[in-house]
Design a protein around this motif. Structure first.
Motif, PDB file in Angstrom:
ATOM      1  N   LYS A 248       0.839  -1.202   0.000  1.00  0.00           N
ATOM      2  CA  LYS A 248       0.000   0.000   0.000  1.00  0.00           C
ATOM      3  C   LYS A 248       0.870   1.248   0.000  1.00  0.00           C
ATOM      4  N   SER A 249       0.314   2.305  -0.571  1.00  0.00           N
ATOM      5  CA  SER A 249       1.029   3.583  -0.567  1.00  0.00           C
ATOM      6  C   SER A 249       1.025   4.182   0.832  1.00  0.00           C
TER       7      SER A 249
ATOM      8  N   ALA B  96       7.233   7.588  -1.632  1.00  0.00           N
ATOM      9  CA  ALA B  96       6.583   6.640  -2.539  1.00  0.00           C
ATOM     10  C   ALA B  96       6.890   5.222  -2.083  1.00  0.00           C
TER      11      ALA B  96
ATOM     12  N   CYS C  69       4.937   2.262  -3.726  1.00  0.00           N
ATOM     13  CA  CYS C  69       4.502   1.237  -4.665  1.00  0.00           C
ATOM     14  C   CYS C  69       4.325   1.818  -6.062  1.00  0.00           C
ATOM     15  N   THR C  70       4.156   0.920  -7.001  1.00  0.00           N
ATOM     16  CA  THR C  70       3.803   1.313  -8.361  1.00  0.00           C
ATOM     17  C   THR C  70       2.461   0.642  -8.683  1.00  0.00           C
TER      18      THR C  70
ATOM     19  N   ASP D  15       1.731   4.826  -7.638  1.00  0.00           N
ATOM     20  CA  ASP D  15       1.510   5.663  -6.461  1.00  0.00           C
ATOM     21  C   ASP D  15       1.173   7.056  -6.981  1.00  0.00           C
TER      22      ASP D  15
ATOM     23  N   TYR E 192      -0.098  11.163  -6.553  1.00  0.00           N
ATOM     24  CA  TYR E 192      -0.130  12.369  -5.730  1.00  0.00           C
ATOM     25  C   TYR E 192      -0.710  13.499  -6.587  1.00  0.00           C
TER      26      TYR E 192
ATOM     27  N   ARG F  41      -3.820  11.858  -2.302  1.00  0.00           N
ATOM     28  CA  ARG F  41      -2.845  10.788  -2.490  1.00  0.00           C
ATOM     29  C   ARG F  41      -3.609   9.492  -2.309  1.00  0.00           C
TER      30      ARG F  41
ATOM     31  N   GLN G 168      -5.355   5.844  -4.509  1.00  0.00           N
ATOM     32  CA  GLN G 168      -5.562   4.962  -5.651  1.00  0.00           C
ATOM     33  C   GLN G 168      -6.123   5.684  -6.872  1.00  0.00           C
TER      34      GLN G 168
ATOM     35  N   PRO H 278      -5.621   4.246  -0.024  1.00  0.00           N
ATOM     36  CA  PRO H 278      -4.260   4.038  -0.534  1.00  0.00           C
ATOM     37  C   PRO H 278      -4.249   3.278  -1.854  1.00  0.00           C
ATOM     38  N   SER H 279      -3.274   3.607  -2.665  1.00  0.00           N
ATOM     39  CA  SER H 279      -3.011   2.801  -3.853  1.00  0.00           C
ATOM     40  C   SER H 279      -2.384   1.488  -3.401  1.00  0.00           C
TER      41      SER H 279
ATOM     42  N   ASN I 138       6.011  -3.136  -4.743  1.00  0.00           N
ATOM     43  CA  ASN I 138       6.879  -2.197  -4.043  1.00  0.00           C
ATOM     44  C   ASN I 138       7.914  -1.606  -5.004  1.00  0.00           C
TER      45      ASN I 138
END
Length: 195
Positions: free
Chosen positions: A5-6, A119, A121-122, A124, A126, A137, A139, A175-176, A180
């Motif tokens: 999670k972000s 940051a 994760c990918t 992520d 903003y 910030r 998902q 969160p996104s 990682n």
């Protein structure tokens, strides 16, 4: 594929300045690139991540729509390309071409910018306002590879619409989730090691 999670950094946080090379070789400086923007989306992605691949098509549609409304998009790849050569700058150029990214795709070789933004994760995401203060910030939307939800970009779109319409920020920001960021050995930030 491990889901991370972000980090939900504080709203109101100022965007950290950066100067990074794009996949095309152009050097992009944040403060100069976003002059007169109504908002700025900074997203951390990479080439090989299945979570990023899952939303690429809708990401391009969404970016194309909101760029015309004054929102600037900047994508950043911070992965260790020695361990993950699929994320190399050469492959970044291929992804830009194949996916028709309408935004610069930048390479954070030192990983310092990923750390500055915390940051994790990918992908992520903003979203900053015209003063480069963080208003969202989280998902892109609720879709993940294999969960059956349609990729819409609705969470990010709602945040951008609120910004453009001068409405308050979304209260419920989720969160996104993604792969990682691939940190270089010994370069892992404290917020990653504490997970």
């Amino acid at each position: 594929m491990a889901a991370v999670k972000s980090n939900m950094i504080s709203l109101g946080t100022k965007a950290k300045p950066f100067k990074l090379p794009s996949s095309s070789g152009e050097v992009i400086e944040l403060n100069k690139f976003v002059v007169n923007a109504k908002g700025v989306v900074i997203l951390f992605i990479c080439n090989h991540c299945p979570y990023v691949k899952h939303l690429n098509q809708q990401l391009v549609v969404t970016a194309n729509e909101y760029i015309t409304k004054g929102i600037v998009f900047l994508a950043i790849n911070s992965n260790d390309v020695v361990k993950y050569p699929a994320d190399s700058q050469e492959n970044m150029r291929k992804v830009v071409e194949d996916e028709n990214y309408p935004f610069p795709y930048l390479f954070d070789e030192t990983q310092n910018i990923a750390k500055a933004y915390q940051a994790a994760c990918t992908p992520d995401f903003y979203l900053f306002d015209a003063t480069l203060s963080l208003v969202y910030r989280g998902q892109f939307d609720s879709s993940r590879p294999g969960n059956g939800n349609s990729v819409t970009g609705n969470d990010l779109k709602l945040a951008m619409n609120n910004l453009l319409e001068m409405k308050p920020s979304i209260i419920n920001q989720i969160p996104s989730i993604g792969c990682n960021i691939k940190w270089k050995t010994g370069n892992e930030p404290d917020y990653y090691l504490k997970r």
